[in-house]
Design a protein around this motif. Structure first.
Motif, PDB file in Angstrom:
ATOM      1  N   ARG A  73       0.827  -1.205   0.000  1.00 32.48           N
ATOM      2  CA  ARG A  73       0.000   0.000   0.000  1.00 32.48           C
ATOM      3  C   ARG A  73       0.864   1.258   0.000  1.00 32.48           C
ATOM      4  NH1 ARG A  73      -3.062  -3.419  -1.089  1.00 32.48           N
ATOM      5  NH2 ARG A  73      -5.062  -3.971  -0.129  1.00 32.48           N
ATOM      6  N   ASN A  76       0.205   7.955   3.584  1.00 34.08           N
ATOM      7  CA  ASN A  76      -0.284   9.317   3.342  1.00 34.08           C
ATOM      8  C   ASN A  76       0.656  10.073   2.416  1.00 34.08           C
ATOM      9  OD1 ASN A  76      -2.494   8.919   5.016  1.00 34.08           O
ATOM     10  ND2 ASN A  76      -1.400   9.649   6.832  1.00 34.08           N
ATOM     11  N   LYS A 171      -6.634  13.489 -11.369  1.00 32.75           N
ATOM     12  CA  LYS A 171      -6.780  12.087 -10.994  1.00 32.75           C
ATOM     13  C   LYS A 171      -5.581  11.286 -11.484  1.00 32.75           C
ATOM     14  CE  LYS A 171     -11.829  12.165 -10.939  1.00 32.75           C
ATOM     15  NZ  LYS A 171     -13.084  11.573 -11.486  1.00 32.75           N
ATOM     16  N   SER A 173      -3.041   7.560 -10.710  1.00 28.53           N
ATOM     17  CA  SER A 173      -3.096   6.174 -10.219  1.00 28.53           C
ATOM     18  C   SER A 173      -1.676   5.655 -10.030  1.00 28.53           C
ATOM     19  CB  SER A 173      -3.858   5.270 -11.196  1.00 28.53           C
ATOM     20  OG  SER A 173      -3.198   5.202 -12.446  1.00 28.53           O
ATOM     21  N   CYS A 198      -3.704   1.797  -6.731  1.00 31.71           N
ATOM     22  CA  CYS A 198      -4.195   2.960  -5.974  1.00 31.71           C
ATOM     23  C   CYS A 198      -4.739   4.029  -6.913  1.00 31.71           C
ATOM     24  CB  CYS A 198      -3.075   3.574  -5.133  1.00 31.71           C
ATOM     25  SG  CYS A 198      -2.378   2.477  -3.883  1.00 31.71           S
ATOM     26  N   THR A 199      -5.753   4.718  -6.457  1.00 29.67           N
ATOM     27  CA  THR A 199      -6.262   5.902  -7.148  1.00 29.67           C
ATOM     28  C   THR A 199      -6.018   7.111  -6.251  1.00 29.67           C
ATOM     29  OG1 THR A 199      -8.482   5.530  -6.254  1.00 29.67           O
ATOM     30  CG2 THR A 199      -8.012   4.626  -8.430  1.00 29.67           C
ATOM     31  N   ALA A 211      -8.230  12.457  -1.849  1.00 26.45           N
ATOM     32  CA  ALA A 211      -8.666  11.054  -1.771  1.00 26.45           C
ATOM     33  C   ALA A 211      -7.505  10.141  -2.181  1.00 26.45           C
ATOM     34  CB  ALA A 211      -9.863  10.817  -2.673  1.00 26.45           C
ATOM     35  N   LEU A 212      -7.365   9.062  -1.411  1.00 25.90           N
ATOM     36  CA  LEU A 212      -6.368   8.030  -1.714  1.00 25.90           C
ATOM     37  C   LEU A 212      -6.981   6.690  -1.358  1.00 25.90           C
ATOM     38  CD1 LEU A 212      -3.523   6.946  -2.391  1.00 25.90           C
ATOM     39  CD2 LEU A 212      -2.893   7.408  -0.008  1.00 25.90           C
ATOM     40  N   GLU A 213      -7.115   5.832  -2.366  1.00 24.65           N
ATOM     41  CA  GLU A 213      -7.708   4.516  -2.149  1.00 24.65           C
ATOM     42  C   GLU A 213      -6.832   3.462  -2.813  1.00 24.65           C
ATOM     43  OE1 GLU A 213     -11.857   2.008  -2.984  1.00 24.65           O
ATOM     44  OE2 GLU A 213     -11.688   4.117  -3.562  1.00 24.65           O
ATOM     45  N   CYS A 214      -6.438   2.479  -2.027  1.00 23.66           N
ATOM     46  CA  CYS A 214      -5.588   1.395  -2.548  1.00 23.66           C
ATOM     47  C   CYS A 214      -6.274   0.044  -2.377  1.00 23.66           C
ATOM     48  CB  CYS A 214      -4.243   1.369  -1.809  1.00 23.66           C
ATOM     49  SG  CYS A 214      -3.191   2.813  -2.129  1.00 23.66           S
ATOM     50  N   LYS A 215      -6.104  -0.803  -3.363  1.00 25.39           N
ATOM     51  CA  LYS A 215      -6.673  -2.154  -3.326  1.00 25.39           C
ATOM     52  C   LYS A 215      -5.567  -3.170  -3.548  1.00 25.39           C
ATOM     53  CE  LYS A 215     -11.170  -0.687  -5.173  1.00 25.39           C
ATOM     54  NZ  LYS A 215     -12.138  -0.857  -6.259  1.00 25.39           N
TER      55      LYS A 215
END
Length: 215
Positions: A73, A76, A171, A173, A198-199, A211-215
């Motif tokens: 991941r 911040n 945006k 990634s 991640c986006t 916004a920060l989102e990781c999969k």
């Protein structure tokens, strides 16, 4: 008279012998019952011990010995510098500090090979940041500090960068994959690969990541 006394003695002696035999038989039966009870208790304790061992082995196998895939991941993102223009020649330049985190939840270390994180805009590569070869200890997270520089000059012409800059939300990634081995009990080794997608949404007005989102 002597004959009567002899008969009486014989009768009493026979009764005594009969009583002794019954007493001995009762004692023998009592001892045998105690032995049977002891054997039953022994078998019961053995059965309880076997069941307990099965439970311990099952729990051990489902928790300690189960190899889980580590997680990769981004931490911040702290934006250090951000400049952009949406006019005739749309462009942006941004630098930020972040952490690349390798989380290992196994009961053994995870040793991984060197790799890299790719930062993209609309699927186009902006920059690649190296992930050095390392190790995440058992049930711990390895944190790798990284300084990232993103420059839109790396993008090919014809992108929709201008419209995104006008919207004040950029945006991005990021993608990465590392491969390595989880070592359990200093004996068993299991190959595991961790992936990250991640986006990232950068607010151009506040010059910060919203916004920060990781999969």
């Amino acid at each position: 008279m002597a004959e009567k006394n002899q008969q009486s003695y014989s009768s009493e002696n026979g009764y005594t012998r009969s009583t002794d035999q019954e007493s001995a038989m009762a004692t023998f039966q009592s001892e045998e019952e105690l032995k049977r009870q002891k054997r039953r208790k022994l078998f019961m304790y053995i059965g309880i011990f076997i069941v307990f061992q099965i439970i311990v082995i099952a729990v051990f196998g489902l928790t300690v010995m189960k190899v889980k895939t580590p997680k990769l991941r981004l931490g911040n993102i702290d934006v250090q510098n951000l400049n952009f223009t949406s006019e005739a020649s749309p462009s942006f330049y941004m630098t930020f500090i972040t952490q690349i985190r390798v989380k290992n939840t196994n009961f053994g270390p995870y040793k991984y090979d060197s790799s890299h994180v790719t930062f993209l805009y609309q699927g186009m590569t902006l920059v690649q940041v190296a992930i050095p070869k390392g190790k995440a200890g058992w049930r711990s997270t390895e944190k790798i500090a990284a300084t990232v520089i993103l420059d839109s000059k790396a993008l090919p012409s014809g992108s929709n960068l201008g419209s995104d800059l006008d919207s004040k939300v950029l945006k991005l990634s990021s993608q990465a994959k590392i491969s390595g081995k989880v070592e359990l009990m200093f004996v068993m080794k299991k190959k595991k690969s961790a992936e990250m997608n991640c986006t990232i949404e950068v607010n151009l007005a506040t010059k910060g990541v919203q916004a920060l989102e990781c999969k």
